[in-house]
Design a protein around this motif. Structure first.
Motif, PDB file in Angstrom:
ATOM      1  N   ASP A  37     -20.068 -35.378  44.500  1.00 42.13           N
ATOM      2  CA  ASP A  37     -18.957 -36.224  44.667  1.00 42.13           C
ATOM      3  C   ASP A  37     -19.056 -36.826  46.017  1.00 42.13           C
ATOM      4  OD1 ASP A  37     -17.957 -34.644  46.416  1.00 42.13           O
ATOM      5  OD2 ASP A  37     -16.393 -33.601  44.868  1.00 42.13           O
ATOM      6  N   ASN A  43     -22.379 -30.486  42.252  1.00 42.92           N
ATOM      7  CA  ASN A  43     -22.332 -29.805  41.142  1.00 42.92           C
ATOM      8  C   ASN A  43     -23.744 -29.536  40.546  1.00 42.92           C
ATOM      9  OD1 ASN A  43     -21.986 -30.589  37.815  1.00 42.92           O
ATOM     10  ND2 ASN A  43     -20.300 -29.548  38.470  1.00 42.92           N
ATOM     11  N   HIS A  72     -17.872 -33.605  34.998  1.00 42.71           N
ATOM     12  CA  HIS A  72     -18.195 -33.624  36.645  1.00 42.71           C
ATOM     13  C   HIS A  72     -19.513 -34.336  36.621  1.00 42.71           C
ATOM     14  CE1 HIS A  72     -15.614 -29.613  36.767  1.00 42.71           C
ATOM     15  NE2 HIS A  72     -14.862 -30.737  36.586  1.00 42.71           N
ATOM     16  N   THR A  73     -20.639 -34.161  36.178  1.00 42.66           N
ATOM     17  CA  THR A  73     -21.811 -34.484  36.147  1.00 42.66           C
ATOM     18  C   THR A  73     -21.807 -36.247  35.992  1.00 42.66           C
ATOM     19  OG1 THR A  73     -23.123 -32.694  35.444  1.00 42.66           O
ATOM     20  CG2 THR A  73     -24.248 -34.880  35.518  1.00 42.66           C
ATOM     21  N   ASN A  76     -19.847 -37.945  39.062  1.00 41.90           N
ATOM     22  CA  ASN A  76     -20.558 -37.847  40.211  1.00 41.90           C
ATOM     23  C   ASN A  76     -21.412 -39.138  40.168  1.00 41.90           C
ATOM     24  OD1 ASN A  76     -18.909 -35.940  41.080  1.00 41.90           O
ATOM     25  ND2 ASN A  76     -20.341 -34.360  40.846  1.00 41.90           N
ATOM     26  N   VAL A 105     -13.078 -28.582  38.845  1.00 41.21           N
ATOM     27  CA  VAL A 105     -13.519 -29.801  39.467  1.00 41.21           C
ATOM     28  C   VAL A 105     -13.397 -29.281  41.165  1.00 41.21           C
ATOM     29  CG1 VAL A 105     -11.278 -30.748  39.724  1.00 41.21           C
ATOM     30  CG2 VAL A 105     -13.265 -32.137  40.355  1.00 41.21           C
TER      31      VAL A 105
END
Length: 203
Positions: A37, A43, A72-73, A76, A105
């Motif tokens: 991020d 991540n 998340h993937t 980001n 997260v």
């Protein structure tokens, strides 16, 4: 042979059906995708649905599940535009598998599984230490798949790290010799074994 129909699939328990259908498309690459991020928190996530999309430019894609399932993937990559793909080796199976757990997260899987990040000056996002093949990719496109809410994420290759001894004169990479694993279903891991190499087919 038994014919498995749509009714048979619908009669299966959810996890059983997912495992069954996941096996139908055959063996797949076992790959850890690393993203960051904007705050620099990494991540790490296990992906097996990797696809070669072209050689010039060199494009490699993967399917990201719906955002609510694995947010998340994709978030980001959308934020920074870069990610790495890291083949999983034999001594990384359990740690790689553990990255599929849903960590919150802001929490890096590097801090909770037995994997370490490898920083390289050639690329801004970390790689996974010990991965037999490491790829740095720049985001090229994100294509929504309306039918099931997934996304085809396409990256353009920026750099690749692997042992030169595994690259043959014609460009063929001996991934079995390199130690890259494959996966089947939701939890089966395999070591590929070389069988045969054929020449370029012509009429």
């Amino acid at each position: 042979m038994k014919c498995y129909t749509l009714l048979d699939l619908q009669a299966m328990e959810r996890y059983q059906r997912a495992n069954f259908v996941n096996c139908l498309s055959g063996f797949k690459p076992t790959t850890l995708i690393v993203t960051q991020d904007k705050a620099g928190v990494s991540n790490v996530a296990l992906f097996t649905n990797i696809v070669h999309l072209g050689a010039d430019p060199a494009l490699i894609g993967f399917i990201n599940r719906p955002k609510e399932a694995t947010p998340h993937t994709l978030a980001n990559i959308e934020s920074t535009g870069f990610f790495t793909m890291n083949h999983v080796g034999l001594n990384q199976i359990e740690a790689a598998h553990q990255t599929s757990a849903k960590y919150p997260v802001g929490v890096s899987e590097f801090d909770h599984v037995e994997l370490t990040k490898q920083l390289r000056p050639e690329f801004s996002v970390p790689f996974v230490t010990g991965s037999p093949v490491q790829l740095g990719l720049k985001l090229a496109d994100i294509v929504p798949i309306k039918h099931n809410g997934t996304y085809l994420v396409i990256g353009e290759l920026a750099c690749a790290f692997l042992e030169e001894s595994n690259v043959e004169s014609d460009g063929f990479i001996n991934l079995a010799e390199a130690g890259s694993l494959t996966t089947l279903g939701l939890q089966g891991y395999y070591q590929p074994k070389f069988v045969q190499k054929l020449g370029y087919a012509r009429p």
